[in-house]
Design an enzyme around this catalytic site. Structure first.
Site, short mmCIF file in Angstrom:
data_model
loop_
_atom_site.label_atom_id
_atom_site.label_comp_id
_atom_site.label_asym_id
_atom_site.label_seq_id
_atom_site.Cartn_x
_atom_site.Cartn_y
_atom_site.Cartn_z
N HIS A 15 1.18 -0.60 -0.59
CA HIS A 15 0.17 0.19 0.12
C HIS A 15 1.36 0.76 -0.41
O HIS A 15 2.27 1.14 0.04
CB HIS A 15 -1.10 -0.05 1.41
CG HIS A 15 -0.04 0.05 2.28
ND1 HIS A 15 -1.66 0.27 3.45
CD2 HIS A 15 1.08 0.21 3.28
CE1 HIS A 15 -0.37 0.75 4.55
NE2 HIS A 15 0.35 0.80 4.13
N CYS A 34 5.30 5.49 5.21
CA CYS A 34 3.98 5.03 3.91
C CYS A 34 3.45 5.69 3.51
O CYS A 34 2.74 5.02 2.10
CB CYS A 34 3.35 4.53 5.23
SG CYS A 34 3.23 2.79 6.46
N HIS A 40 5.17 -0.30 -0.02
CA HIS A 40 5.74 -1.05 0.28
C HIS A 40 4.64 -2.30 0.67
O HIS A 40 3.53 -1.94 0.92
CB HIS A 40 6.21 -0.56 1.57
CG HIS A 40 5.00 0.36 2.27
ND1 HIS A 40 4.92 1.68 2.23
CD2 HIS A 40 4.77 -0.03 3.85
CE1 HIS A 40 4.18 1.62 3.20
NE2 HIS A 40 3.97 0.65 3.93
N HIS A 42 3.24 -4.91 3.97
CA HIS A 42 3.40 -5.43 5.07
C HIS A 42 2.41 -6.66 5.71
O HIS A 42 2.24 -7.65 4.41
CB HIS A 42 1.78 -4.72 5.66
CG HIS A 42 2.06 -3.33 6.40
ND1 HIS A 42 3.15 -3.39 6.64
CD2 HIS A 42 2.05 -1.89 5.29
CE1 HIS A 42 3.40 -1.64 7.12
NE2 HIS A 42 2.70 -0.69 6.12
N ASP A 80 -4.53 -10.43 -0.79
CA ASP A 80 -3.92 -11.01 -0.48
C ASP A 80 -2.88 -11.26 -2.01
O ASP A 80 -3.03 -11.02 -2.64
CB ASP A 80 -3.31 -12.80 -0.60
CG ASP A 80 -2.64 -13.08 -0.13
OD1 ASP A 80 -1.12 -12.68 0.60
OD2 ASP A 80 -2.04 -14.49 -0.59
N HIS A 81 -1.43 -10.34 -1.42
CA HIS A 81 -0.02 -10.45 -2.70
C HIS A 81 -1.45 -9.47 -3.55
O HIS A 81 -0.40 -8.77 -4.71
CB HIS A 81 -0.52 -11.67 -3.33
CG HIS A 81 0.93 -12.26 -2.51
ND1 HIS A 81 0.56 -13.22 -1.17
CD2 HIS A 81 2.17 -11.81 -2.92
CE1 HIS A 81 2.10 -13.37 -1.14
NE2 HIS A 81 2.64 -13.25 -2.03
N GLU A 125 -0.71 -4.80 11.78
CA GLU A 125 -0.22 -3.88 10.25
C GLU A 125 1.77 -4.79 10.35
O GLU A 125 1.90 -5.31 9.42
CB GLU A 125 -0.28 -2.51 10.52
CG GLU A 125 0.46 -2.13 9.05
CD GLU A 125 0.23 -0.39 8.47
OE1 GLU A 125 -0.69 -0.48 7.66
OE2 GLU A 125 0.38 0.17 9.53
NI NI Z 1 2.43 1.04 5.43
#
Ligand code: NI
Length: 135
Positions: A15, A34, A40, A42, A80-81, A125
């Site tokens: 995200h 972020c 990037h 998580h 996911d992914h 997160e």
């Molecule tokens: Ni983040």
């Protein structure tokens, strides 16, 4: 008598936290790392809690296989992914913070539960940062 059953799940997603109407400098000042324009990832840990009465016939609050499958279809298969900002339509105009993600996940799961079940969603997160939404 109400009992809470919980199911853990896991997904990885990318995200970027930013507002389109702010400059990169403004975004970085508020969202820090972020806000990275290159995104990037998580490793999200999700815990879904369902509170309800024990069915006297089965001894279950709900069938955990159903809860597992529901989380897979509604959350893991969607997120996911994925790049949350670009690929998950709920976040096209909603910043994918853990707070907003918990609300989105709650709203995806809630319609599939029995009306008398109380839902609560906890989303990690990072191992130390997590949010909870109970509707
Ligand atoms: Ni983040």
């Amino acid at each position: 008598m109400k009992v809470t059953v919980s199911r853990k799940a896991h997904f990885n997603a990318a995200h970027r936290l930013y507002r389109k109407d702010w400059t990169d400098t403004e975004n970085e000042a508020v969202f820090g790392k972020c806000a990275n324009p290159h995104y990037h990832g998580h490793n999200y840990e999700l815990i879904v809690h369902v509170k309800g009465s024990i069915d006297p016939q089965t001894g279950y609050v709900m069938d955990m296989k159903l809860l597992k499958d529901l989380i897979k279809v509604e959350v893991e298969d969607r997120m996911d992914h994925k790049n949350l900002n670009e690929e998950v339509h709920e976040f096209i105009d909603l910043i994918p913070t853990a707070e907003n993600m918990a609300v989105v996940i709650y709203n995806l799961l809630k319609p599939h539960l029995n009306k008398e079940h109380e839902l609560s969603v906890t989303l990690y997160e990072t191992p130390r940062n997590y949010v909870t939404f109970q509707g």
